[in-house]
Design an enzyme around this catalytic site. Structure first.
Site, PDB file in Angstrom:
ATOM      1  CG  ASP A 186      -1.957   1.092   1.168  1.00  0.00           C
ATOM      2  OD1 ASP A 186      -2.972   0.875   0.479  1.00  0.00           O
ATOM      3  OD2 ASP A 186      -1.768   2.150   1.797  1.00  0.00           O
ATOM      4  CG  HIS A 199      -7.122  13.265  -8.788  1.00  0.00           C
ATOM      5  ND1 HIS A 199      -7.224  12.219  -7.895  1.00  0.00           N
ATOM      6  CD2 HIS A 199      -7.926  14.237  -8.310  1.00  0.00           C
ATOM      7  CE1 HIS A 199      -8.058  12.547  -6.928  1.00  0.00           C
ATOM      8  NE2 HIS A 199      -8.499  13.773  -7.147  1.00  0.00           N
ATOM      9  CD  GLU A 230      -4.744   4.146  -1.538  1.00  0.00           C
ATOM     10  OE1 GLU A 230      -4.941   4.549  -0.390  1.00  0.00           O
ATOM     11  OE2 GLU A 230      -5.601   4.204  -2.433  1.00  0.00           O
TER      12      GLU A 230
END
Length: 311
Positions: A186, A199, A230
């Site tokens: 992660d 973004h 993610e």
């Protein structure tokens, strides 16, 4: 004439780059004829009963199956039904080989999921034409399915692909009593990165992390996937826990080499956390056992300060 026990399940042509054809038939004369017909285009595998055919299908993932209807034990219809009920095998075209010309039997076979019938005695010209036609359809379907198995942003395996592969690897490792390992990765403070840099920059980071995750594995049987926003995963069959450290060190080195600035992280650089789990699968358990352990380890890595991996 039946095949010797020592021959059962053996590959007849070992070249792995060819499409794989599985013949499930207890008559050696049929197997030999099919082998002679297709040895130049296919790697030809064999099984001499339904139970072996199912096990061999799970082991080699054939591109097409030629299946005798009448066999002792698990017959062709029952095997076809089991193949079509399996998420990882249901896309494989099945052609029945039969000495019967009964219309009701053929209708029943099509209902079970077969794509065609070949009648005995086997006509080499007709058999070759039918197999090659269905193989072409299979290759076209594979292209479309492979596209659906890719993450559109990072161009690595997506969650759908991951789910199919973890099930397949679980069964294979359970059968062979080999360790299956999972690493869940992660990106640390990714929301803050997105909010601060935008973004488009976040998408660029996802692609770079995907490249770093993929570069951490070296074997073709391993899988790198994006399984969430993610969140990424590595599946490593036949890999005990003690062998994971080398993979993890490559991963964390790759991330450091990217040297991505992250002003909203205490480190000032982009980092990741990882949770790891290794099990020898049991038929009495399912893949959630492996995933939950890795997810719990990832949670501990996050709680302990991030930028680390935990077993």
């Amino acid at each position: 004439m039946r095949l010797d026990e020592a021959e059962q399940g053996e590959v007849l042509t070992p070249k792995r780059e060819k499409p794989r054809l599985l013949v499930v038939d207890d008559q050696a004369v049929n197997v030999r004829l099919i082998y002679d017909l297709f040895q130049s285009e296919f790697s030809v595998f064999m099984a001499t009963n339904g139970e072996m055919g199912l096990a061999k299908s799970r082991e080699i993932m054939p591109d097409i199956i030629l299946l005798d209807v009448v066999m002792d034990g698990l017959n062709g219809y029952d095997l076809c039904r089991q193949l079509k009920a399996d998420e990882t095998l249901k896309h494989i075209p099945v052609i029945f080989i039969t000495g019967q010309f009964n219309e009701e039997d053929e209708v029943y076979g099509f209902k079970m999921g077969a794509v065609d019938f070949i009648h005995k005695p086997i006509n080499p010209v007709i058999t070759r034409a039918r197999v090659m036609t269905h193989m072409q359809h299979k290759l076209q379907a594979d292209i479309l399915r492979n596209i659906s198995m890719l993450d559109g942003l990072t161009n690595i395996a997506n969650r759908r692909h991951f789910n199919a592969e973890i099930e397949r690897m679980w069964r294979n490792c359970a059968r062979e009593q080999q360790t299956l390992s999972l690493i869940i990765i992660d990106i640390d403070y990714f929301k803050q990165y997105n909010d601060h840099y935008g973004h488009l920059a976040g998408d660029s980071v996802l692609r770079k992390v995907a490249e770093s995750v993929t570069a951490a594995i070296k074997r073709p049987q391993d899988l790198a996937a994006r399984v969430g926003g993610e969140e990424f995963a590595l599946l490593l069959p036949n890999t005990p826990e003690e062998n994971l450290c080398a993979v993890l060190e490559r991963l964390f080195t790759n991330i450091r080499v990217c040297d991505i600035a992250h002003d909203k992280s205490p480190l000032g650089k982009l980092s990741v956390s990882a949770g790891c789990s290794s099990v020898i699968p049991k038929n009495t358990e399912d893949t959630s056992t492996l995933y939950k352990r890795a997810d719990t380890a990832l949670y501990r890595a996050k709680q302990q300060g991030k930028n680390q991996y935990v077993f």
